[in-house]
Design a protein around this motif. Structure first.
Motif, PDB file in Angstrom:
ATOM      1  N   ASN A 153       0.815  -1.218   0.000  1.00 50.87           N
ATOM      2  CA  ASN A 153       0.000   0.000   0.000  1.00 50.87           C
ATOM      3  C   ASN A 153       0.847   1.266   0.000  1.00 50.87           C
ATOM      4  O   ASN A 153       0.342   2.354  -0.290  1.00 50.87           O
ATOM      5  CB  ASN A 153      -0.932   0.009   1.219  1.00 50.87           C
ATOM      6  CG  ASN A 153      -1.991  -1.082   1.145  1.00 50.87           C
ATOM      7  OD1 ASN A 153      -2.417  -1.471   0.064  1.00 50.87           O
ATOM      8  ND2 ASN A 153      -2.408  -1.584   2.303  1.00 50.87           N
ATOM      9  N   LYS A 154       2.144   1.135   0.344  1.00 44.50           N
ATOM     10  CA  LYS A 154       3.017   2.307   0.405  1.00 44.50           C
ATOM     11  C   LYS A 154       3.724   2.582  -0.917  1.00 44.50           C
ATOM     12  O   LYS A 154       4.551   3.478  -1.001  1.00 44.50           O
ATOM     13  CB  LYS A 154       4.061   2.109   1.516  1.00 44.50           C
ATOM     14  CG  LYS A 154       3.451   1.978   2.909  1.00 44.50           C
ATOM     15  CD  LYS A 154       4.536   1.802   3.962  1.00 44.50           C
ATOM     16  CE  LYS A 154       3.922   1.658   5.356  1.00 44.50           C
ATOM     17  NZ  LYS A 154       4.961   1.466   6.406  1.00 44.50           N
ATOM     18  N   THR A 155       3.396   1.815  -1.942  1.00 47.93           N
ATOM     19  CA  THR A 155       4.022   1.975  -3.254  1.00 47.93           C
ATOM     20  C   THR A 155       2.953   2.294  -4.292  1.00 47.93           C
ATOM     21  O   THR A 155       1.812   1.869  -4.167  1.00 47.93           O
ATOM     22  CB  THR A 155       4.760   0.678  -3.651  1.00 47.93           C
ATOM     23  OG1 THR A 155       5.632   0.283  -2.592  1.00 47.93           O
ATOM     24  CG2 THR A 155       5.582   0.880  -4.907  1.00 47.93           C
ATOM     25  N   SER A 156       3.346   3.051  -5.319  1.00 47.85           N
ATOM     26  CA  SER A 156       2.405   3.431  -6.374  1.00 47.85           C
ATOM     27  C   SER A 156       1.938   2.205  -7.151  1.00 47.85           C
ATOM     28  O   SER A 156       2.711   1.598  -7.908  1.00 47.85           O
ATOM     29  CB  SER A 156       3.067   4.435  -7.321  1.00 47.85           C
ATOM     30  OG  SER A 156       2.218   4.722  -8.413  1.00 47.85           O
ATOM     31  N   LYS A 157       0.685   1.823  -6.961  1.00 50.65           N
ATOM     32  CA  LYS A 157       0.134   0.655  -7.655  1.00 50.65           C
ATOM     33  C   LYS A 157       0.039   0.917  -9.159  1.00 50.65           C
ATOM     34  O   LYS A 157       0.201  -0.002  -9.966  1.00 50.65           O
ATOM     35  CB  LYS A 157      -1.246   0.325  -7.089  1.00 50.65           C
ATOM     36  CG  LYS A 157      -1.247  -0.010  -5.608  1.00 50.65           C
ATOM     37  CD  LYS A 157      -2.655  -0.311  -5.124  1.00 50.65           C
ATOM     38  CE  LYS A 157      -2.673  -0.551  -3.618  1.00 50.65           C
ATOM     39  NZ  LYS A 157      -2.260   0.667  -2.865  1.00 50.65           N
ATOM     40  N   LYS A 158      -0.217   2.170  -9.528  1.00 46.77           N
ATOM     41  CA  LYS A 158      -0.334   2.526 -10.942  1.00 46.77           C
ATOM     42  C   LYS A 158       0.980   2.272 -11.669  1.00 46.77           C
ATOM     43  O   LYS A 158       1.000   1.680 -12.757  1.00 46.77           O
ATOM     44  CB  LYS A 158      -0.738   3.993 -11.063  1.00 46.77           C
ATOM     45  CG  LYS A 158      -0.785   4.503 -12.502  1.00 46.77           C
ATOM     46  CD  LYS A 158      -1.112   5.983 -12.538  1.00 46.77           C
ATOM     47  CE  LYS A 158      -1.066   6.510 -13.968  1.00 46.77           C
ATOM     48  NZ  LYS A 158      -1.348   7.971 -14.022  1.00 46.77           N
ATOM     49  N   VAL A 159       2.085   2.693 -11.064  1.00 52.72           N
ATOM     50  CA  VAL A 159       3.396   2.524 -11.690  1.00 52.72           C
ATOM     51  C   VAL A 159       3.749   1.038 -11.796  1.00 52.72           C
ATOM     52  O   VAL A 159       4.256   0.579 -12.825  1.00 52.72           O
ATOM     53  CB  VAL A 159       4.486   3.280 -10.895  1.00 52.72           C
ATOM     54  CG1 VAL A 159       5.877   2.937 -11.413  1.00 52.72           C
ATOM     55  CG2 VAL A 159       4.253   4.776 -10.982  1.00 52.72           C
ATOM     56  N   TYR A 213       9.050   8.439 -13.027  1.00 54.37           N
ATOM     57  CA  TYR A 213       8.729   8.158 -11.615  1.00 54.37           C
ATOM     58  C   TYR A 213       9.976   7.719 -10.859  1.00 54.37           C
ATOM     59  O   TYR A 213      10.253   8.218  -9.754  1.00 54.37           O
ATOM     60  CB  TYR A 213       7.655   7.073 -11.549  1.00 54.37           C
ATOM     61  CG  TYR A 213       7.276   6.686 -10.134  1.00 54.37           C
ATOM     62  CD1 TYR A 213       6.404   7.477  -9.377  1.00 54.37           C
ATOM     63  CD2 TYR A 213       7.790   5.530  -9.555  1.00 54.37           C
ATOM     64  CE1 TYR A 213       6.063   7.115  -8.081  1.00 54.37           C
ATOM     65  CE2 TYR A 213       7.446   5.161  -8.262  1.00 54.37           C
ATOM     66  CZ  TYR A 213       6.576   5.961  -7.532  1.00 54.37           C
ATOM     67  OH  TYR A 213       6.253   5.608  -6.247  1.00 54.37           O
ATOM     68  N   SER A 226      13.165  11.694   0.606  1.00 52.21           N
ATOM     69  CA  SER A 226      12.664  10.331   0.696  1.00 52.21           C
ATOM     70  C   SER A 226      13.794   9.454   1.231  1.00 52.21           C
ATOM     71  O   SER A 226      14.968   9.822   1.144  1.00 52.21           O
ATOM     72  CB  SER A 226      12.197   9.829  -0.679  1.00 52.21           C
ATOM     73  OG  SER A 226      11.661   8.518  -0.595  1.00 52.21           O
ATOM     74  N   GLU A 230      12.482   3.448   1.254  1.00 55.56           N
ATOM     75  CA  GLU A 230      11.319   3.626   0.386  1.00 55.56           C
ATOM     76  C   GLU A 230      11.691   3.388  -1.076  1.00 55.56           C
ATOM     77  O   GLU A 230      10.917   2.810  -1.836  1.00 55.56           O
ATOM     78  CB  GLU A 230      10.751   5.028   0.569  1.00 55.56           C
ATOM     79  CG  GLU A 230      10.132   5.261   1.944  1.00 55.56           C
ATOM     80  CD  GLU A 230       9.730   6.703   2.163  1.00 55.56           C
ATOM     81  OE1 GLU A 230       8.808   6.950   2.961  1.00 55.56           O
ATOM     82  OE2 GLU A 230      10.337   7.598   1.528  1.00 55.56           O
ATOM     83  N   CYS A 234      10.372   0.330  -3.623  1.00 55.44           N
ATOM     84  CA  CYS A 234       9.827   0.556  -4.962  1.00 55.44           C
ATOM     85  C   CYS A 234      10.502  -0.358  -5.982  1.00 55.44           C
ATOM     86  O   CYS A 234       9.829  -0.963  -6.826  1.00 55.44           O
ATOM     87  CB  CYS A 234      10.006   2.024  -5.351  1.00 55.44           C
ATOM     88  SG  CYS A 234       9.453   2.418  -7.037  1.00 55.44           S
TER      89      CYS A 234
END
Length: 267
Positions: A153-159, A213, A226, A230, A234
């Motif tokens: 949930n802490k990572t961009s699902k779209k990417v 990104y 950041s 993190e 990713c």
């Protein structure tokens, strides 16, 4: 299977294991703060990848020609699926080897600042001390890094999704075009040229969504906006997306080949 087919498997494995390990270049760049040098050193590995890629397609095309001429083109689908399976194995192997490669790559980047020459750096890499450093760099993925898979949930699902789709499409761009030539031998030249169209779709995804990104995340870590954790998280999900994308390619191969045949007839 012929020697050419086995050679295709080997080249495919080399191509995609290097492509997977490419993402470790960004991790090394973040850790050392030498982004440009990291990319320069990695260009050596990219050169190996691209050289293998130029040999792969003609070898597979030759196998297709022989299959069509002998009237056994229907059985070639299994070869294509094995090629895709070798892509999956390569991405998994790349994920496992990434901790080792990061250490090796880190030493190469630091050594490059000393030697300031890629030929001299390569000579050092294959020297006795370079081989000894390679042995000392061998490691396995740490448990704490694997535990980051829980933090989806802490990572961009779209990417991650776009990266998975992009990799899946690029993996079958050449393969689907070649197999389309098996499905429609009279249009195989037209079908083979359409691989560039498919590959351009993957390139667009990478250039517009994925690379910017990751570049922004790299800059955020360098500026302290950041954390490295993190950023590593990713990369873990990005590499996981490559594995999932290679599996998805198995399901996309046949529909993509049929679509290419339709497009070839409409042109």
């Amino acid at each position: 299977m012929t020697i050419q087919v086995y050679l295709v498997f080997i080249l495919t494995f080399i191509i995609y294991i290097i492509g997977t390990l490419a993402y470790s270049a960004r991790i090394v760049g973040v850790r050392t703060g030498r982004i440009a040098v990291s990319l320069a050193v990695f260009n050596v590995f990219v050169l190996i990848q691209r050289t293998a890629n130029t040999i792969q397609a003609p070898l597979l095309a030759k196998t297709i020609e022989n299959g069509i001429n002998s009237g056994q083109s229907a059985g070639l689908i299994h070869i294509f699926r094995w090629v895709i399976f070798s892509i999956t194995l390569a991405t998994i192997a790349g994920a496992i080897l990434m901790p080792t490669f990061i250490k090796i790559f880190n030493k190469l980047v630091i050594s490059f600042s000393v030697y300031r020459s890629l030929p001299r750096l390569m000579m050092h890499a294959f020297s006795k001390s370079g081989i000894e450093q390679f042995k000392n760099s061998i490691s396995i993925p740490k448990r704490e890094n694997l535990s980051e898979l829980k933090n989806f949930n802490k990572t961009s699902k779209k990417v991650i999704l776009l990266n998975m789709i992009s990799f899946s499409v690029s993996s079958i761009s050449v393969l689907s075009a070649l197999y389309a030539g098996c499905l429609s031998p009279d249009l195989r030249t037209t079908c083979s040229t359409l691989s560039a169209v498919i590959n351009s779709i993957s390139t667009i995804f990478m250039v517009i969504f994925i690379d910017p990104y990751l570049s922004m995340m790299t800059d955020d870590v360098i500026r302290g906006e950041s954390t490295e954790l993190e950023f590593n998280r990713c990369i873990i999900f990005i590499v996981g997306g490559l594995i999932a994308g290679s599996i998805l390619s198995q399901f996309l191969l046949l529909p993509a080949s049929k679509l290419i045949v339709i497009i070839a007839r409409l042109i």
